[in-house]
Design a protein around this motif. Structure first.
Motif, mmCIF file in Angstrom:
data_model
loop_
_atom_site.group_PDB
_atom_site.id
_atom_site.type_symbol
_atom_site.label_atom_id
_atom_site.label_comp_id
_atom_site.label_asym_id
_atom_site.label_seq_id
_atom_site.Cartn_x
_atom_site.Cartn_y
_atom_site.Cartn_z
ATOM 1 N N VAL A 30 0.614 -1.348 0.121
ATOM 2 C CA VAL A 30 0.053 0.007 0.013
ATOM 3 C C VAL A 30 0.878 1.361 -0.058
ATOM 4 C CG1 VAL A 30 -1.623 1.437 1.423
ATOM 5 C CG2 VAL A 30 -1.955 -1.187 1.067
ATOM 6 N N PRO A 31 1.813 1.580 0.916
ATOM 7 C CA PRO A 31 2.558 2.630 0.789
ATOM 8 C C PRO A 31 3.202 2.883 -0.550
ATOM 9 C CG PRO A 31 3.161 1.334 2.732
ATOM 10 C CD PRO A 31 2.386 0.551 2.100
ATOM 11 N N PHE A 32 3.695 2.075 -1.245
ATOM 12 C CA PHE A 32 4.371 2.155 -2.567
ATOM 13 C C PHE A 32 3.372 2.576 -3.480
ATOM 14 C CE2 PHE A 32 7.175 -0.928 -0.037
ATOM 15 C CZ PHE A 32 8.455 -0.294 -0.253
ATOM 16 N N PHE A 33 2.225 1.907 -3.624
ATOM 17 C CA PHE A 33 1.399 2.284 -4.536
ATOM 18 C C PHE A 33 0.779 3.558 -4.213
ATOM 19 C CE2 PHE A 33 0.390 -2.643 -5.135
ATOM 20 C CZ PHE A 33 1.420 -2.533 -6.286
ATOM 21 N N ALA A 34 0.726 3.966 -3.078
ATOM 22 C CA ALA A 34 -0.015 5.440 -2.586
ATOM 23 C C ALA A 34 1.163 6.456 -3.189
ATOM 24 C CB ALA A 34 0.277 5.560 -1.123
ATOM 25 N N VAL A 35 2.423 5.996 -2.987
ATOM 26 C CA VAL A 35 3.525 7.006 -3.482
ATOM 27 C C VAL A 35 3.389 7.184 -5.029
ATOM 28 C CG1 VAL A 35 6.003 7.338 -3.824
ATOM 29 C CG2 VAL A 35 5.203 6.512 -1.739
ATOM 30 N N ALA A 36 3.255 6.126 -5.741
ATOM 31 C CA ALA A 36 3.409 5.839 -7.239
ATOM 32 C C ALA A 36 2.016 6.632 -7.621
ATOM 33 C CB ALA A 36 2.962 4.498 -7.706
ATOM 34 N N GLY A 37 0.644 6.798 -7.084
ATOM 35 C CA GLY A 37 -0.332 7.451 -7.227
ATOM 36 C C GLY A 37 -0.262 9.023 -7.127
ATOM 37 N N LEU A 38 0.265 9.278 -5.834
ATOM 38 C CA LEU A 38 0.563 10.695 -5.500
ATOM 39 C C LEU A 38 1.666 11.365 -6.656
ATOM 40 C CD1 LEU A 38 0.272 13.234 -3.857
ATOM 41 C CD2 LEU A 38 2.160 12.245 -2.340
ATOM 42 N N ALA A 39 2.599 10.667 -6.876
ATOM 43 C CA ALA A 39 3.727 11.134 -7.839
ATOM 44 C C ALA A 39 3.097 11.144 -9.307
ATOM 45 C CB ALA A 39 4.799 10.314 -8.034
ATOM 46 N N PHE A 40 2.007 10.287 -9.774
ATOM 47 C CA PHE A 40 1.527 10.380 -11.210
ATOM 48 C C PHE A 40 0.436 11.175 -11.275
ATOM 49 C CE2 PHE A 40 -1.043 8.631 -14.757
ATOM 50 C CZ PHE A 40 -0.060 8.259 -15.590
ATOM 51 N N PHE A 41 -0.395 11.342 -10.149
ATOM 52 C CA PHE A 41 -1.565 12.187 -10.585
ATOM 53 C C PHE A 41 -1.474 13.593 -9.687
ATOM 54 C CE2 PHE A 41 -3.530 7.819 -10.736
ATOM 55 C CZ PHE A 41 -4.050 7.942 -12.102
ATOM 56 N N GLY A 42 -0.433 13.561 -8.748
ATOM 57 C CA GLY A 42 -0.871 14.751 -7.805
ATOM 58 C C GLY A 42 0.511 15.871 -8.113
ATOM 59 N N VAL A 43 1.630 15.326 -8.844
ATOM 60 C CA VAL A 43 2.572 16.172 -9.080
ATOM 61 C C VAL A 43 2.756 16.173 -10.303
ATOM 62 C CG1 VAL A 43 5.070 16.406 -8.332
ATOM 63 C CG2 VAL A 43 3.761 15.384 -6.881
ATOM 64 N N ARG A 44 2.531 17.297 -10.955
ATOM 65 C CA ARG A 44 2.588 17.604 -12.651
ATOM 66 C C ARG A 44 3.488 18.610 -12.789
ATOM 67 N NH1 ARG A 44 -1.562 15.204 -15.375
ATOM 68 N NH2 ARG A 44 -0.479 15.916 -17.211
ATOM 69 N N ASP A 45 3.751 19.520 -11.977
ATOM 70 C CA ASP A 45 4.573 20.898 -12.092
ATOM 71 C C ASP A 45 5.053 21.352 -10.702
ATOM 72 O OD1 ASP A 45 2.560 21.999 -11.194
ATOM 73 O OD2 ASP A 45 1.416 22.682 -13.196
ATOM 74 N N GLY A 46 5.831 22.669 -10.880
ATOM 75 C CA GLY A 46 6.365 23.196 -9.744
ATOM 76 C C GLY A 46 7.378 22.712 -9.239
ATOM 77 N N GLU A 47 7.684 23.167 -8.073
ATOM 78 C CA GLU A 47 9.379 22.565 -7.536
ATOM 79 C C GLU A 47 9.291 21.399 -7.010
ATOM 80 O OE1 GLU A 47 13.144 23.169 -6.087
ATOM 81 O OE2 GLU A 47 11.596 24.710 -7.448
ATOM 82 N N TRP A 48 8.302 20.670 -6.673
ATOM 83 C CA TRP A 48 8.490 19.231 -6.362
ATOM 84 C C TRP A 48 8.851 18.558 -7.683
ATOM 85 C CZ3 TRP A 48 9.601 16.534 -2.388
ATOM 86 C CH2 TRP A 48 9.504 16.921 -1.044
ATOM 87 N N PHE A 49 8.043 18.850 -8.619
ATOM 88 C CA PHE A 49 8.016 18.301 -10.028
ATOM 89 C C PHE A 49 9.654 18.332 -10.534
ATOM 90 C CE2 PHE A 49 8.084 18.047 -14.681
ATOM 91 C CZ PHE A 49 7.298 16.585 -14.864
ATOM 92 N N GLU A 50 9.953 19.622 -10.421
ATOM 93 C CA GLU A 50 11.552 19.836 -10.972
ATOM 94 C C GLU A 50 12.622 19.086 -10.395
ATOM 95 O OE1 GLU A 50 12.329 21.407 -13.663
ATOM 96 O OE2 GLU A 50 10.381 21.710 -14.050
#
Length: 444
Positions: A30-50
């Protein structure tokens, strides 16, 4: 550089979630899939993306590097947490942390130097420490022993995981951490299945000596980074799964063969017979000459579990190594002399012709096979021989090396060319040498 270090820290932190797997049980993924989902859908631009974007992610506007790593780790966690799952938690934790922490170690070293060897050393050192810590954390949760008898094995598994990860990373794109993690997990799983007996002095000396020899081979140019890592992994397996005698036998080929490739290199280059890449042997070359021997080492370690005789694997190892040594010396030394003849017709041909031999090269090859035979059959007060039988066994290894060398020349004359490369011929020759050694030692 700060962004790269932060990115590597995030990868290492995601990898560290692996130590929670025993406590989470069937929810370990679960934690790994949660990280994957957050990175795929939630981080598309901005400082974290860069910060988290790997090469290629910016064009796709997705964090595919982090997502694929988290998904791969999640898949392994799911595989490890299933009822009666064959993948041990130790293998999962060692693989994930070796890759995640290894990336962090390499990035940390890159702040001070861009030289490849320190970067690889940083990757392996950080990966080994993290993989060891991960295994210990997992075993403490599951109630498995963590004591003087088990820690050397855990150190071996951690080092094998980190070295394998560094090797795979050098062969594929650096962003393919998901591929590396999966491959390393199955490698560690395989070693756990073999359950080798590893003592503290053996693993300490083995790591120190193989690491030092790896550095020397890279420093003097007898191996590329990938070739050096392949040789270190092979040598470590030989000493842990086989023993000191196996290690010395294999190292004789790596050392003498490597030096032979550099011997009068400029002269061989002028004649068109020099080893490519300035004499630095890569992974393909190392495996072409060592794959059969390494398979024999693994077979030797697995023999007690399968209730089959172990002696034939020692013979196969010695025959394959003697062939590799004989073939390398015959090529590297023989190429310096004029008047080569094609092995199949004995007519004179140009130097460098596939299948060409000289009497000087044949003599050098026999000398190399004799050295391997003496090491493999000699034994001593502190080590067991690879093959039993004393002088007779040594003579068999010599004969196998000569036979394999001759097969290499014949195959070179008949089939080597555009479709069949030198590495394939080398592999077939070492296989022939191993078969001859097993057959002869069976009747001696």
């Amino acid at each position: 550089m700060i962004r790269r270090l932060r990115r590597a820290s995030i990868f290492a932190a995601v990898a560290a979630l692996a130590v929670l797997a025993p406590a989470l049980g069937t929810a370990a993924a679960v934690p790994f899939f949660a990280v994957a989902g957050l990175a795929f859908f939630g981080v598309r631009d901005g400082e974290w993306f860069e910060t988290l974007a790997l090469p290629g992610d910016r064009e796709a506007e997705r964090l595919y590097g982090l997502v694929s790593f988290a998904v791969a780790a999640g898949g392994l966690a799911l595989f490890a947490s299933l009822p009666r799952a064959p993948l041990p938690y130790e293998a999962f934790a060692a693989a994930t942390l070796a890759v995640g922490a290894g990336r962090f170690g390499r990035t940390l070293v890159s702040r001070r130097t861009t030289d490849e060897f320190p970067l690889v050393a940083g990757y392996v050192a950080a990966g080994t420490v993290a993989a060891l810590a991960g295994q210990i954390a997992v075993r403490l949760q599951t109630g498995a022993a963590v004591d003087a008898a088990t820690v050397p094995l855990l150190v071996f598994l951690a080092a094998a995981a980190a070295l394998t990860a560094a090797l795979v990373r050098s062969l594929v794109f650096a962003r393919d951490a998901h591929i590396t993690t999966i491959l390393v997990a199955f490698v560690v799983w395989g070693f756990l299945t073999l359950d080798p007996t590893v003592s503290a002095p053996l693993i300490a000396v083995g790591l120190a000596v193989t690491g030092a020899l790896g550095y020397v081979s890279f420093a003097i140019g007898t191996a590329s980074v990938a070739g050096m890592l392949t040789g270190v992994v092979a040598a470590l397996l030989a000493v842990v799964l086989g023993g000191v005698g196996w290690f010395l036998t294999l190292m004789s080929f790596y050392a003498v063969g490597g030096l032979a490739s550099k011997y009068r290199f400029d002269e061989k280059a002028d004649r068109g017979v020099a080893q490519e890449n300035e004499g630095a042997r890569g992974t393909g070359n190392v495996l072409a000459n060592s794959a059969v021997a390494l398979a024999a080492v693994v077979g030797y370690a697995a023999a007690p579990h399968a209730a089959i005789p172990a002696a034939p694997f020692g013979a196969a190892f010695a025959g394959a190594t003697a062939t590799a040594m004989a073939d390398t010396l015959s090529s590297e030394i023989g190429g310096l002399y004029d008047g080569p003849r094609l092995v199949t017709t004995l007519r004179r041909v140009e130097p460098g012709t596939d299948g060409a031999i000289t009497w000087q090269g044949e003599l050098a090859g026999l000398t190399g096979a004799l050295l391997v035979g003496a090491l493999a059959a000699g034994g001593g007060p502190v080590l067991d021989p690879v093959v039993s039988g004393g002088v007779a066994a040594g003579a068999v290894v010599l004969a196998a090396g000569f036979a394999g060398m001759t097969v290499d020349s014949i195959l070179g004359a008949l089939i080597e060319g555009e479709r069949v490369g030198n590495q394939a011929v080398n592999f077939l020759a070492t296989l022939a040498g191993s078969v001859v050694a097993v057959a002869l030692l069976t009747v001696v």
